[in-house]
Design an enzyme around this catalytic site. Structure first.
Site, PDB file in Angstrom:
ATOM      1  N   TYR A   1       0.843  -1.194   0.000  1.00  9.86           N
ATOM      2  CA  TYR A   1       0.000   0.000   0.000  1.00  9.86           C
ATOM      3  C   TYR A   1       0.882   1.249   0.000  1.00  9.86           C
ATOM      4  CZ  TYR A   1      -3.605   3.360   1.415  1.00  9.86           C
ATOM      5  OH  TYR A   1      -4.464   4.431   1.475  1.00  9.86           O
TER       6      TYR A   1
ATOM      7  N   LYS B   1       1.007   4.088  -2.966  1.00 10.73           N
ATOM      8  CA  LYS B   1       0.739   5.502  -2.703  1.00 10.73           C
ATOM      9  C   LYS B   1       1.985   6.360  -2.903  1.00 10.73           C
ATOM     10  CE  LYS B   1      -3.637   5.180  -1.785  1.00 10.73           C
ATOM     11  NZ  LYS B   1      -4.622   5.718  -2.763  1.00 10.73           N
TER      12      LYS B   1
END
Length: 269
Positions: A177, A181
């Protein structure tokens, strides 16, 4: 030429796409744009889940709305969505790449994580965002104007103390994640440089945690204790201002920026 500050934040006559807008931050952003006068297109992998949402937004803010299906992991799906969006009103002025998410119910521990889950998370959060920017950005470039807003996360530049997760029996946020990002922040900057020649602005918002009410209380309190403002983000309030700024003429001298909306969490950690 002077313009009133209220006029600078209006979006009358604009058409905005907000991906993943059936709930949470995407929904709040779509509502902010609609209240400012924009017609809004909202997307979801399950279009049935957003038809009612789109109708509610249109009725509440007296704007036109459209719900479109989108699984942005495949480019052909993205192009189909973009073509339908352009056909609706003949122009697309704003794109918010909000669709994404964490690990869901899959294993969060990096060393135990299924590679297929890693690939899927990156495809949803990063690859899909790039795909949407390419398809819609080409239309904006042809028109000579547009605003692209990418939703990243403070995870892009801030590591998490896994001990806090373990202490409160909460699933870890996966490393992939943060990778996705971080990629969103990085490509925002470079895309801003590319698209500036076409009159298209590209900026980013990196939120901290927002309170969905579904976290173990011990974890929520531990998180709040690390935030200078002493709380998590509030749905319905705290993302709207940053999003409207970047979508509106008020940000016409901003491109390649990353606005952090985290209550100060990142300045203490």
């Amino acid at each position: 030429m002077d313009r009133s500050v209220f006029e600078l934040f209006r979006l009358d006559g604009k058409v905005a796409i907000v991906t993943g807008a059936h709930a949470w931050l995407g929904y709040d952003i779509a509502c902010a744009f609609a209240e400012a006068g924009a017609d809004v297109i909202i997307t979801s992998r399950n279009v049935d889940s957003i038809r009612e949402t789109a109708a509610q937004i249109g009725e509440k803010y007296h704007v036109d709305t459209l719900a479109l299906p989108l699984d942005q992991r495949k480019y052909e799906n993205v192009q189909k969505m973009a073509d339908a969006a352009l056909a609706w009103k003949g122009h697309i002025d704003i794109l918010v790449n909000n669709a994404g998410g964490g690990s869901g119910k899959t294993e969060g521990d990096f060393l135990k994580r299924d590679p297929a889950d890693i690939q899927n998370l990156i495809d949803i959060n990063l690859t899909g965002s790039v795909f949407c920017s390419k398809a819609v950005g080409a239309m904006m470039a042809k028109a000579g104007c547009g605003k692209i807003i990418n939703i990243a996360s403070i995870s892009a530049f801030l590591a998490r103390d896994r001990r806090t997760y373990h202490l409160h029996n909460k699933m870890e946020q996966p490393v992939d994640y943060a990778a996705a990002k971080g990629g969103v922040v990085g490509y925002t900057i470079d895309l801003a440089a590319v698209m500036s020649q076409y009159g298209v602005y590209v900026n980013c918002i990196s939120p901290g945690a927002f309170d969905k009410g579904d976290q173990p209380e011990g974890y929520s309190q531990a998180y709040r204790d690390k935030v200078p403002l002493g709380r998590m983000g509030r749905f319905g309030i705290d993302i709207k201002g940053a999003a409207l700024l970047l979508a509106s003429p008020a940000s016409d001298y901003m491109t390649g920026a990353n606005i952090v909306v985290d209550g100060g969490f990142s300045i203490w950690n």
